[in-house]
Scaffold this motif. Structure first.
Motif, short mmCIF file in Angstrom:
data_model
loop_
_atom_site.label_atom_id
_atom_site.label_comp_id
_atom_site.label_asym_id
_atom_site.label_seq_id
_atom_site.Cartn_x
_atom_site.Cartn_y
_atom_site.Cartn_z
N SER A 300 -9.27 -15.70 2.66
CA SER A 300 -9.09 -14.29 2.31
C SER A 300 -7.97 -13.65 3.10
O SER A 300 -7.36 -12.67 2.65
CB SER A 300 -10.40 -13.53 2.54
N VAL A 301 -7.64 -14.18 4.28
CA VAL A 301 -6.49 -13.70 5.04
C VAL A 301 -5.20 -14.23 4.44
O VAL A 301 -4.21 -13.50 4.28
CB VAL A 301 -6.60 -14.10 6.53
N LEU A 302 -5.21 -15.49 4.06
CA LEU A 302 -4.00 -16.12 3.52
C LEU A 302 -3.69 -15.65 2.11
O LEU A 302 -2.56 -15.83 1.64
CB LEU A 302 -4.16 -17.64 3.52
N GLN A 303 -4.65 -15.03 1.41
CA GLN A 303 -4.42 -14.58 0.04
C GLN A 303 -3.77 -13.20 -0.04
O GLN A 303 -3.57 -12.68 -1.13
CB GLN A 303 -5.75 -14.57 -0.72
N SER A 304 -3.46 -12.61 1.12
CA SER A 304 -2.75 -11.32 1.12
C SER A 304 -1.63 -11.40 2.13
O SER A 304 -1.69 -12.16 3.10
CB SER A 304 -3.70 -10.17 1.45
N ALA A 305 -0.58 -10.60 1.90
CA ALA A 305 0.57 -10.59 2.80
C ALA A 305 1.28 -9.25 2.67
O ALA A 305 1.03 -8.48 1.73
CB ALA A 305 1.53 -11.73 2.46
N LEU A 306 2.15 -8.98 3.63
CA LEU A 306 3.01 -7.81 3.57
C LEU A 306 4.46 -8.25 3.45
O LEU A 306 4.85 -9.28 4.00
CB LEU A 306 2.84 -6.95 4.83
N THR A 307 5.24 -7.45 2.73
CA THR A 307 6.66 -7.71 2.57
C THR A 307 7.38 -6.37 2.57
O THR A 307 6.79 -5.34 2.18
CB THR A 307 6.93 -8.49 1.27
N PRO A 308 8.63 -6.30 3.02
CA PRO A 308 9.35 -5.01 3.06
C PRO A 308 9.56 -4.43 1.66
O PRO A 308 9.75 -5.15 0.68
CB PRO A 308 10.69 -5.38 3.71
N VAL A 309 9.55 -3.11 1.61
CA VAL A 309 9.81 -2.42 0.34
C VAL A 309 11.30 -2.48 -0.01
O VAL A 309 11.69 -2.82 -1.12
CB VAL A 309 9.33 -0.96 0.40
#
Length: 924
Positions: A300-309
């Motif tokens: 569940s941690v690896l299934q989400s991420a952040l990326t710059p706008v």
């Protein structure tokens, strides 16, 4: 073993947990379809309803099939809960009250004005009386790896409003006898949770709270979670990992991931971000994980991420080093980066990874839906640390980050833990007699917290040498648990309510010198074995006169020792000890003659003329040293041998001769040079031992070109075998070699390894700490020994660490070409610059696994630490060298399967600055 069983249970739980998630999502979609999409369409709604029922049944079966947290080995303690309390919280974890884990402290509830985010934090246990109070976590597997978490919520439980930002509540938190951290409570309403990954040194773990006069210690919850042994690769028996923080990047709402999503119940709080700068990427696709994953972040941690706008770069959360700790060991960091978008066409995502503007990885390309991460292989030291992911010019997509962990290495003082058998024995004594004292934590260590009435020596590990339980209200028979205290010399059980016979096992306690049983209700006579020791002066027994009467007392009476005044008893003890000490000195004065007699009876003795024939009149010299010259020779059966002839000019000749022959005659190990015989013919002294045709490791490391130099795997095998020999000397024989160096590591025809030259070896039982002559060879001598003249097995460990640095660099211990710089200083300087390639012997020509070399160099650094207490034991060294060899052998088995190649292409990745990359199929 329990640990192996729990590993398989955890793997099954991960599998069931993923299946459960799938069925949960199916049920959710069916519910939406039933209520919103179909509306008044009766038949389709009936079909959906039946599907809902069937899927619910399957899901229920899965949930039922998941192992309980007790079966997984979880220990979950609600501190301060009423005695006998048990309940399951919202995660399904079973919590219990703490009364079976500690017998000191007072229970409280937090003030009703404060709300607890968890059931456990609503109660707590406070410790206003004793300085040290310890929880004992039982049923631990020695050598297994665990996560331990302690939680604190003050909540004005005492009504004193003790917590202010300007005057925080502080106390120390220990795991076993090692300082974990100082708890610093600055907000009465906040919950503070601290975690550590540790390797159990015994079959129990102590978690202790120590009062430092800055507020009353307390605790709200204590939890232990078993981990797979491969997780957190820098958690060793002598080094734990304390978590600074752990973050889950990408969720769109505030939540914390833990059990059952994380089968190890680690806490993964939500990273709060500015959605004008960063945006979330989320996938429902399954993430693939392989057995070699060293950290196993939950799916569940690896299934989400952040990326710059809009920016091409992404910056991690910064973290600071303690400003008031000049000895801070640095941080390890783990960055989880998984590609969650299925890229098409010319889409690409590649970026460089910087730590404080220094590039640590080049052109990183996260694999699609495959668990991957990069992590530090050496601690980094900055007042403030920040990672920056910088998009490459040829990349169409910016970087992504799924999660992050940061932790620091904790030195574990395992050599200061009381001997395991003594711990078990004294705890059994406490249980047998229900002793109500502040007997918790380690009995002997730290010395200022040793148990009341328990005396210990200063050895490493310490041992219990005396026990005073007089006037302690003991009742019943004399427990056999006392017999487990094998090092005890003084046992006082006087003035209790003990009854029954005086047991024979007391006479089998070989080191017992004083036994006080007076003032009890014992019956029968004193056993013969005790009386015999008493009559020969080996044991002083104090008993009541009636205890020694036999049933037929008119026939004869035994020798009765009536208890005298306390002063007289003390004088008797002192006199007895002085007599024993004097007797010991007399025995030591006779030692050399007895030693020679033992040599004569155990090994073959040659005369000088026989040696002349064997060596062809000493014509073939194969070595020279401080002891003398070594010659090649043949026995009558054509067996090749080496004859070391003592130099007549050596003032230490006879002493070293006797030491080496005695040492070699007593020890037998496949990696120690085998003694064939000796010669003591007038002034002619010589040692005869097996011949090793390939010479010494020192000679091979000085090879002129790559063809004559040993390759990396061969060097690993050689030092591993040498370490096994030294471990045998330390743990099997109680012996310090005292002259460990590469020229004393000899090689056979097939490069089998033999440690030689035990001329300086000393038994631990000898008074090694009183030796004031410097032993060893310059370049290999323990710096602590040079300053204090205190010699122990850790001096051998230091010398062996120098050999490890010789092996990896190919350099001499003292580099004259570099202005006489010591190899330890040189290697540490290069590591501080983050350069492993500059450390490694160029003759390897790149033929080695970088992870194996890193682990090897780190071990060498640990062995050569300035303070002996901070160095590993030779047993630990053997374990780490085996791991280095396993990593190297894994590398040489070949490349991964084709299905893994596309996701594990590491050819463009740099390993500079102590950071390692790991994809799940790789070994690290």
């Amino acid at each position: 073993m329990f640990h192996e069983n729990h590993t398989s249970s955890l793997s099954r739980h991960v599998y069931l947990s993923k299946r459960s998630d799938i069925y949960r999502k199916i049920l959710s979609n069916l519910f939406l379809l039933y209520n919103q999409k179909l509306k008044n369409r009766v038949l389709p709604k009936m079909i959906v309803l039946w599907c809902f029922v069937v899927i619910s049944a399957i899901w229920a079966a899965i949930i039922e099939g998941q192992p309980t947290t007790q079966a997984l080995g979880f220990i979950s303690i609600d501190c301060g809960a009423p005695s006998g309390t048990t309940y399951k919280d919202s995660t399904g974890i079973l919590y219990v009250s703490d009364d079976s884990y500690i017998d000191t402290g007072e229970n409280y509830k937090i003030d009703q004005k404060y709300t607890s985010p968890s059931n456990q934090a609503s109660t707590l246990r406070s410790f206003p009386n004793e300085t040290r109070n310890c929880y004992t976590l039982w049923n631990i597997t020695k050598g297994a790896k665990y996560l331990v978490r302690a939680t604190f919520l003050y909540g004005n439980y005492d009504g004193k409003q003790m917590v202010q930002s300007s005057t925080p509540l502080q106390f120390d938190l220990y795991i076993d006898v090692s300082l974990w951290r100082t708890v610093n409570i600055t907000d009465a309403s906040s919950e503070y949770a601290y975690e550590v990954v540790t390797v159990a040194s015994n079959n129990l773990i102590w978690v202790c709270l120590v009062d430092i006069k800055a507020g009353t210690p307390f605790i709200s919850a204590l939890e232990l979670r078993p981990l797979r042994d491969s997780l957190y690769p820098y958690a060793f028996p002598n080094q734990s990992n304390a978590i600074l923080f752990r973050l889950n990047y990408g969720p769109t709402e505030n939540s914390t991931i833990r059990f059952p999503d994380d089968p190890y119940d680690r806490l993964w709080p939500w990273y709060q971000y500015d959605n004008t700068i960063l945006r979330s990427l989320i996938t429902t696709m399954n993430i693939t994980r392989h057995d070699s994953d060293n950290f196993e972040a939950p799916y569940s941690v690896l299934q989400s991420a952040l990326t710059p706008v809009s920016s091409p770069n992404l910056t991690s959360v910064p973290y600071d080093a303690p400003s008031n700790n000049p000895n801070f060991p640095g941080y390890y960091a783990v960055l989880y980066m998984v590609e969650l978008q299925e890229l098409s066409g010319n889409q690409s995502r590649q970026y460089d990874v910087y730590r404080n503007n220094v590039k640590t990885f080049s052109a990183y390309k996260p694999p699609y839906c495959l668990s991957s991460y990069i992590y530090s292989t050496m601690p980094h030291y900055y007042s403030r640390t920040v990672y920056k992911l910088v998009q490459l010019s040829n990349s169409t997509l910016p970087p992504t980050l799924n999660g992050m962990e940061v932790y620091w290495p904790m030195n574990m003082k395992i050599n200061q833990l009381t001997t395991a058998s003594d711990v078990r024995g004294i705890i059994d004594v406490k249980i047998d007699y229900q002793i109500v004292r502040n007997w918790n934590g380690d009995p002997c260590s730290p010395t200022n917290f040793s148990w009341h009435g328990v005396g210990c020596n200063t050895d490493e590990p310490p041992q219990i040498t005396s026990l005073n339980l007089s006037y302690s209200g003991l009742s019943g028979i004399i427990s056999y648990s006392f017999a487990k205290l094998q090092s005890i010399t003084y046992l006082d059980l006087s003035h209790n309510n003990l009854s029954g016979d005086i047991p024979d096992f007391l006479g089998e306690m070989s080191k017992l010198q004083v036994l006080n049983l007076s003032g009890n209700h014992l019956n029968g006579h004193v056993p013969d074995i005790l009386m015999k020791k008493n009559n020969t002066g080996l044991l002083l027994i104090l008993v009541d006169s009636c205890t020694t009467c036999e049933a037929n007392s008119n026939k004869r009476s035994l020798v009765i020792i009536v208890i005298a005044a306390v002063v007289v008893a003390v004088v008797a003890v002192v006199v007895g000890l002085l007599l024993l000490q004097k007797l010991g000195r007399r025995r030591r004065r006779r030692g050399s003659g007895e030693q020679e007699m033992q040599i004569h009876s155990e090994v073959k003795k040659f005369n000088h003329e026989e040696l002349k024939d064997i060596t062809n009149n000493f014509s073939h010299t194969i070595g020279r040293g401080g002891f003398g010259t070594v010659y090649h020779g043949y026995l009558e059966n054509h067996t090749e041998i080496a004859v070391k002839v003592c130099s007549l000019e050596s003032s230490q000749a006879n002493k070293q001769f006797l030491a080496e022959v005695r040492s070699l005659s007593l020890v037998h190990h496949k990696n120690l040079v085998k003694l064939v015989g000796y010669c003591k013919d007038g002034a002619n002294l010589a040692v005869v031992y097996e011949y090793l045709p390939r010479g010494s490791l020192f000679e091979h490391l000085r090879g002129k070109d790559s063809s004559s130099a040993l390759n990396w795997r061969m060097r690993l095998n050689i030092v591993l075998e040498a370490a096994q020999a030294l471990d045998y000397l330390h743990t099997g024989c109680g012996m310090v070699h005292r002259d460990v160096k590469s020229s004393n590591i000899l090689l056979g025809q097939n490069y089998e390894t033999k440690v030689s030259d035990l001329g300086l070896a000393r038994m631990f039982s000898a008074d090694v700490n009183s030796i004031i002559t410097l032993s060893g060879t310059p370049g290999y001598i323990d710096p602590e020994y040079q300053l204090t003249f205190t010699l122990n097995e850790k001096s051998d460990v230091y010398s062996f660490g120098v050999i490890l640095m010789e092996v990896v660099t190919g350099e001499r211990p003292i580099l004259t070409a570099r202005e006489n710089i010591h190899i330890v200083k040189l290697v540490k300087q290069k590591l501080a610059q983050g350069s492993i390639e500059d450390v490694v012997d160029s003759r390897f020509e790149g033929e080695y696994d970088i992870n194996s070399v890193w682990k090897f160099v780190e071990l060498a650094v640990m062995c050569t630490r300035d303070e002996a207490a901070d160095r590993p034991t030779m047993a630990d060294v053997v374990v780490h060298l085996k791991e280095c060899l396993q990593i190297e052998e894994h590398c040489q088995k070949g490349k991964p399967e084709p299905s893994e190649k596309s996701d594990t292409n590491t050819s463009s990745i740099s390993t500079a600055h102590s950071v390692s990359v790991s994809f799940a199929p790789d070994s690290r």
